[in-house]
Design a protein around this motif. Structure first.
Motif, PDB file in Angstrom:
ATOM      1  N   LYS A   1       0.814  -1.216   0.000  1.00 51.43           N
ATOM      2  CA  LYS A   1       0.000   0.000   0.000  1.00 51.43           C
ATOM      3  C   LYS A   1       0.850   1.269   0.000  1.00 51.43           C
ATOM      4  N   ALA A   2       2.007   1.224   0.618  1.00 51.68           N
ATOM      5  CA  ALA A   2       2.885   2.392   0.673  1.00 51.68           C
ATOM      6  C   ALA A   2       3.319   2.853  -0.722  1.00 51.68           C
ATOM      7  N   PHE A   3       3.235   1.966  -1.705  1.00 58.46           N
ATOM      8  CA  PHE A   3       3.666   2.291  -3.060  1.00 58.46           C
ATOM      9  C   PHE A   3       2.512   2.694  -3.971  1.00 58.46           C
ATOM     10  N   ALA A   4       1.298   2.659  -3.441  1.00 55.83           N
ATOM     11  CA  ALA A   4       0.128   3.061  -4.234  1.00 55.83           C
ATOM     12  C   ALA A   4       0.309   4.508  -4.670  1.00 55.83           C
ATOM     13  N   GLY A   5      -0.005   4.777  -5.911  1.00 53.31           N
ATOM     14  CA  GLY A   5       0.158   6.106  -6.462  1.00 53.31           C
ATOM     15  C   GLY A   5       1.524   6.331  -7.099  1.00 53.31           C
ATOM     16  N   GLN A   6       2.487   5.467  -6.801  1.00 47.34           N
ATOM     17  CA  GLN A   6       3.815   5.554  -7.404  1.00 47.34           C
ATOM     18  C   GLN A   6       3.974   4.580  -8.568  1.00 47.34           C
ATOM     19  N   ILE A   7       3.196   3.517  -8.533  1.00 46.40           N
ATOM     20  CA  ILE A   7       3.217   2.482  -9.559  1.00 46.40           C
ATOM     21  C   ILE A   7       1.818   1.891  -9.610  1.00 46.40           C
ATOM     22  N   THR A   8       1.399   1.470 -10.781  1.00 49.72           N
ATOM     23  CA  THR A   8       0.098   0.825 -10.907  1.00 49.72           C
ATOM     24  C   THR A   8       0.274  -0.671 -10.664  1.00 49.72           C
ATOM     25  N   PHE A   9      -0.497  -1.184  -9.731  1.00 56.53           N
ATOM     26  CA  PHE A   9      -0.444  -2.616  -9.459  1.00 56.53           C
ATOM     27  C   PHE A   9      -1.411  -3.333 -10.375  1.00 56.53           C
ATOM     28  N   TRP A  10      -0.868  -4.183 -11.181  1.00 57.32           N
ATOM     29  CA  TRP A  10      -1.606  -5.017 -12.109  1.00 57.32           C
ATOM     30  C   TRP A  10      -1.554  -6.397 -11.471  1.00 57.32           C
ATOM     31  N   GLY A  11      -2.193  -6.447 -10.332  1.00 60.74           N
ATOM     32  CA  GLY A  11      -2.061  -7.620  -9.488  1.00 60.74           C
ATOM     33  C   GLY A  11      -3.171  -8.616  -9.694  1.00 60.74           C
ATOM     34  N   GLU A  12      -3.050  -9.666  -9.028  1.00 55.76           N
ATOM     35  CA  GLU A  12      -4.019 -10.729  -9.223  1.00 55.76           C
ATOM     36  C   GLU A  12      -4.484 -11.266  -7.881  1.00 55.76           C
ATOM     37  N   ILE A  13      -5.641 -11.856  -7.943  1.00 59.39           N
ATOM     38  CA  ILE A  13      -6.153 -12.563  -6.775  1.00 59.39           C
ATOM     39  C   ILE A  13      -5.359 -13.859  -6.633  1.00 59.39           C
ATOM     40  N   ASP A  14      -5.069 -14.245  -5.425  1.00 54.77           N
ATOM     41  CA  ASP A  14      -4.285 -15.443  -5.138  1.00 54.77           C
ATOM     42  C   ASP A  14      -4.823 -16.646  -5.910  1.00 54.77           C
ATOM     43  N   ARG A  15      -4.041 -17.112  -6.878  1.00 52.36           N
ATOM     44  CA  ARG A  15      -4.474 -18.235  -7.725  1.00 52.36           C
ATOM     45  C   ARG A  15      -4.065 -19.587  -7.173  1.00 52.36           C
ATOM     46  N   GLN A  16      -3.260 -19.577  -6.096  1.00 49.87           N
ATOM     47  CA  GLN A  16      -2.834 -20.845  -5.523  1.00 49.87           C
ATOM     48  C   GLN A  16      -3.810 -21.354  -4.470  1.00 49.87           C
ATOM     49  N   HIS A  17      -4.413 -20.413  -3.747  1.00 49.98           N
ATOM     50  CA  HIS A  17      -5.282 -20.825  -2.639  1.00 49.98           C
ATOM     51  C   HIS A  17      -6.716 -20.319  -2.815  1.00 49.98           C
ATOM     52  N   LEU A  18      -6.864 -19.007  -3.021  1.00 51.77           N
ATOM     53  CA  LEU A  18      -8.213 -18.437  -3.053  1.00 51.77           C
ATOM     54  C   LEU A  18      -9.038 -18.871  -4.268  1.00 51.77           C
ATOM     55  N   LEU A  19      -8.494 -18.735  -5.447  1.00 51.27           N
ATOM     56  CA  LEU A  19      -9.306 -19.061  -6.625  1.00 51.27           C
ATOM     57  C   LEU A  19      -9.722 -20.532  -6.675  1.00 51.27           C
ATOM     58  N   PRO A  20      -8.856 -21.478  -6.310  1.00 49.31           N
ATOM     59  CA  PRO A  20      -9.314 -22.870  -6.336  1.00 49.31           C
ATOM     60  C   PRO A  20     -10.085 -23.311  -5.089  1.00 49.31           C
ATOM     61  N   HIS A  21      -9.807 -22.701  -3.941  1.00 44.05           N
ATOM     62  CA  HIS A  21     -10.364 -23.227  -2.688  1.00 44.05           C
ATOM     63  C   HIS A  21     -11.177 -22.219  -1.875  1.00 44.05           C
ATOM     64  N   GLY A  22     -11.108 -20.945  -2.205  1.00 49.42           N
ATOM     65  CA  GLY A  22     -11.752 -19.920  -1.393  1.00 49.42           C
ATOM     66  C   GLY A  22     -13.261 -19.898  -1.536  1.00 49.42           C
ATOM     67  N   SER A  23     -13.915 -19.366  -0.519  1.00 50.07           N
ATOM     68  CA  SER A  23     -15.360 -19.151  -0.570  1.00 50.07           C
ATOM     69  C   SER A  23     -15.627 -17.846  -1.315  1.00 50.07           C
ATOM     70  N   LEU A  24     -16.861 -17.623  -1.700  1.00 49.37           N
ATOM     71  CA  LEU A  24     -17.212 -16.370  -2.357  1.00 49.37           C
ATOM     72  C   LEU A  24     -16.936 -15.181  -1.438  1.00 49.37           C
TER      73      LEU A  24
END
Length: 169
Positions: A100-123
């Protein structure tokens, strides 16, 4: 290494001469909780090459995007310093709150955790993850919503990522 660098510079130069808005380079520098090499070595060997890449982009008035998987927090200030505009990284390896400290200095083109959340997470966990990203990075922009629909990801979780982004921005 020099021959590869020359090749990449020539390739980026050719792309930068076209009618694209941005050019991209990629290397994976992080494991799950640490860098693959120490930051001092990275700064001495690779930062100068990346500075050349960003200089090519600037010469042609292009944005520069970079991709790196894993934990890369120690050299994030270096990427900002050399002019990387957007960073595609695994923000959940580092934690959105630490970035968060870098917000506004660089655009985060980030992703939701694909190792744990996308396969196993709840809505609900998916909604909470998107909210964490929005809270950390979204400042009238500053984030590119991205979600990798890869092997194992539940379709309903991927759909919820984008539904939540649409509701929150």
């Amino acid at each position: 290494m020099g021959r590869l660098h020359d090749f990449y510079c020539e390739m980026l130069e050719q792309w930068a001469k076209t009618d694209v808005d941005a050019i991209k380079f990629m290397d994976d520098w992080g494991a799950q909780n640490s860098m693959l090499i120490d930051a001092k070595t990275w700064r001495s060997l690779f930062k100068p090459m990346y500075q050349d890449y960003t200089a090519i982009a600037r010469k042609y008035h292009k944005k520069i995007f970079m991709h790196s998987d894993g934990y890369i927090l120690p050299f994030l200030p270096d990427l900002i310093e050399i002019g990387v505009d957007a960073l595609n990284c695994q923000v959940f390896c580092m934690g959105p709150e630490k970035l968060k400290a870098f917000a506004g200095q660089i655009t985060f083109w980030g992703e939701i955790d694909r190792q744990h959340l996308l396969p196993h997470g709840s809505l609900e966990e998916i909604r909470n993850a998107v909210e964490r990203l929005r809270e950390a990075f979204w400042k009238n922009g500053g984030a590119i919503a991205q979600c990798e629909f890869g092997p194992g990801a539940k379709p309903e979780n991927v759909e919820e990522v984008f539904r939540t982004w649409e509701r929150t921005v």
